[in-house]
Design a protein around this motif. Structure first.
Motif, short mmCIF file in Angstrom:
data_model
loop_
_atom_site.label_atom_id
_atom_site.label_comp_id
_atom_site.label_asym_id
_atom_site.label_seq_id
_atom_site.Cartn_x
_atom_site.Cartn_y
_atom_site.Cartn_z
N LEU A 66 -19.74 -44.60 -16.82
CA LEU A 66 -18.42 -45.07 -16.44
C LEU A 66 -17.91 -44.14 -15.36
O LEU A 66 -18.03 -42.92 -15.49
CB LEU A 66 -17.44 -45.03 -17.62
N PHE A 67 -17.33 -44.72 -14.32
CA PHE A 67 -16.74 -43.94 -13.25
C PHE A 67 -15.27 -44.30 -13.17
O PHE A 67 -14.91 -45.48 -13.22
CB PHE A 67 -17.43 -44.22 -11.91
N GLU A 68 -14.46 -43.30 -13.04
CA GLU A 68 -13.02 -43.48 -12.99
C GLU A 68 -12.59 -44.29 -11.78
O GLU A 68 -11.57 -44.99 -11.81
CB GLU A 68 -12.38 -42.10 -12.98
N THR A 69 -13.35 -44.24 -10.71
CA THR A 69 -12.99 -44.90 -9.46
C THR A 69 -13.72 -46.22 -9.29
O THR A 69 -14.84 -46.39 -9.79
CB THR A 69 -13.32 -44.01 -8.25
N ALA A 70 -13.11 -47.13 -8.59
CA ALA A 70 -13.75 -48.42 -8.31
C ALA A 70 -14.80 -48.28 -7.21
O ALA A 70 -15.79 -49.00 -7.20
CB ALA A 70 -12.70 -49.44 -7.89
N ASP A 71 -14.60 -47.35 -6.29
CA ASP A 71 -15.53 -47.12 -5.18
C ASP A 71 -16.47 -45.97 -5.51
O ASP A 71 -16.19 -45.16 -6.37
CB ASP A 71 -14.76 -46.78 -3.90
N PRO A 96 -17.49 -42.56 -4.54
CA PRO A 96 -16.91 -41.51 -3.69
C PRO A 96 -17.99 -40.68 -3.00
O PRO A 96 -19.14 -40.64 -3.43
CB PRO A 96 -16.13 -40.66 -4.68
N GLU A 97 -17.58 -40.02 -1.93
CA GLU A 97 -18.49 -39.11 -1.23
C GLU A 97 -18.72 -37.85 -2.06
O GLU A 97 -19.80 -37.30 -2.08
CB GLU A 97 -17.88 -38.75 0.13
N SER A 98 -17.67 -37.42 -2.76
CA SER A 98 -17.75 -36.24 -3.63
C SER A 98 -17.11 -36.58 -4.97
O SER A 98 -16.12 -37.31 -5.03
CB SER A 98 -17.01 -35.06 -3.01
N TYR A 99 -17.68 -36.06 -6.04
CA TYR A 99 -17.17 -36.30 -7.39
C TYR A 99 -16.30 -35.14 -7.88
O TYR A 99 -16.06 -35.02 -9.07
CB TYR A 99 -18.34 -36.53 -8.35
N GLU A 100 -15.82 -34.33 -6.96
CA GLU A 100 -15.01 -33.17 -7.33
C GLU A 100 -13.74 -33.59 -8.07
O GLU A 100 -13.31 -32.92 -8.99
CB GLU A 100 -14.66 -32.37 -6.08
N ASP A 101 -13.15 -34.71 -7.69
CA ASP A 101 -11.90 -35.16 -8.30
C ASP A 101 -12.08 -36.44 -9.12
O ASP A 101 -11.13 -37.19 -9.31
CB ASP A 101 -10.84 -35.39 -7.22
N VAL A 102 -13.29 -36.71 -9.61
CA VAL A 102 -13.59 -37.93 -10.35
C VAL A 102 -14.08 -37.56 -11.75
O VAL A 102 -14.90 -36.67 -11.91
CB VAL A 102 -14.66 -38.76 -9.62
N VAL A 103 -13.57 -38.28 -12.74
CA VAL A 103 -14.06 -38.13 -14.11
C VAL A 103 -15.17 -39.16 -14.30
O VAL A 103 -15.01 -40.33 -13.95
CB VAL A 103 -12.93 -38.36 -15.14
N VAL A 122 -22.02 -46.39 -29.50
CA VAL A 122 -22.19 -45.85 -28.15
C VAL A 122 -21.68 -44.42 -28.14
O VAL A 122 -20.55 -44.15 -28.56
CB VAL A 122 -21.42 -46.70 -27.11
N ALA A 123 -22.53 -43.50 -27.70
CA ALA A 123 -22.15 -42.10 -27.52
C ALA A 123 -21.65 -41.94 -26.09
O ALA A 123 -22.27 -42.46 -25.15
CB ALA A 123 -23.33 -41.18 -27.77
N ILE A 124 -20.52 -41.26 -25.93
CA ILE A 124 -19.91 -41.08 -24.61
C ILE A 124 -19.68 -39.60 -24.36
O ILE A 124 -19.06 -38.92 -25.18
CB ILE A 124 -18.56 -41.83 -24.50
N SER A 125 -20.17 -39.11 -23.23
CA SER A 125 -19.94 -37.73 -22.81
C SER A 125 -19.17 -37.75 -21.48
O SER A 125 -19.63 -38.36 -20.52
CB SER A 125 -21.26 -36.98 -22.62
N PHE A 126 -18.01 -37.10 -21.45
CA PHE A 126 -17.16 -37.08 -20.27
C PHE A 126 -17.38 -35.78 -19.50
O PHE A 126 -17.44 -34.70 -20.09
CB PHE A 126 -15.68 -37.17 -20.66
N TYR A 127 -17.45 -35.91 -18.16
CA TYR A 127 -17.66 -34.77 -17.28
C TYR A 127 -16.61 -34.76 -16.17
O TYR A 127 -16.23 -35.81 -15.66
CB TYR A 127 -19.04 -34.83 -16.62
N SER A 128 -16.20 -33.56 -15.79
CA SER A 128 -15.29 -33.39 -14.66
C SER A 128 -15.45 -32.00 -14.09
O SER A 128 -15.72 -31.04 -14.82
CB SER A 128 -13.84 -33.60 -15.10
#
Length: 144
Positions: free
Chosen positions: A82-87, A89-96, A113-119
């Motif tokens: 799962l990506f927080e953004t619809a597009d 991104p060039e960098s995932y620095e500000d994306v969960v 479903v096991a879910i692991s969140f990264y930021s």
């Protein structure tokens, strides 16, 4: 002597070019997955599989106007993200991002479903964004 100077200049130029390129390098999704420091939280949701999860995201998008983007991993049937953004991104620095593993129904446990969140960052804003992503999966239509 002249050859040594040329060789030293080439080596120095290579080192400087290497330093310059790493300074401008953007954060990619795999960079976040590699290091434990970027793991925000993980959880397991019972009685859920990928089709039900996607249905929840569609319902949430219809009710709230947006939802995390679901992407299957190429060549895999039990791994997705799962990506927080619809597009993309060039960098995932500000994306969960969240990595998903779908486990089948068995005599020991129901489908889940096991879910692991990264930021890249971990602060109260990121915690709220993780909660919003999880809410879209667990409680579609409850807008945050």
């Amino acid at each position: 002597m002249f050859l040594k100077n040329i060789l030293a200049a080439l080596v120095l130029g290579g080192v400087l070019a290497g330093c310059a390129s790493t300074g401008n390098r953007s954060v990619q999704a795999d960079d976040l997955r590699k290091e434990e420091t970027y793991l925000i939280t993980d959880t397991v949701i019972s009685e859920l599989d990928f089709p039900a999860l996607q249905r929840n995201l569609f319902q949430h998008r219809a009710a709230c106007g947006s939802a995390p983007r679901f992407v299957m991993h190429e060549g895999e049937t039990a791994y997705a993200s799962l990506f927080e953004t619809a597009d993309t991104p060039e960098s995932y620095e500000d994306v969960v991002i969240a990595d998903l593993i779908q486990y089948p129904d068995s005599w020991r446990a129901p489908m889940r479903v096991a879910i692991s969140f990264y930021s890249y960052y971990n602060n109260s804003d990121v915690q709220q964004r993780v909660a919003a992503m999880l809410g879209a999966v667990r409680s579609p239509g409850v807008c945050m």
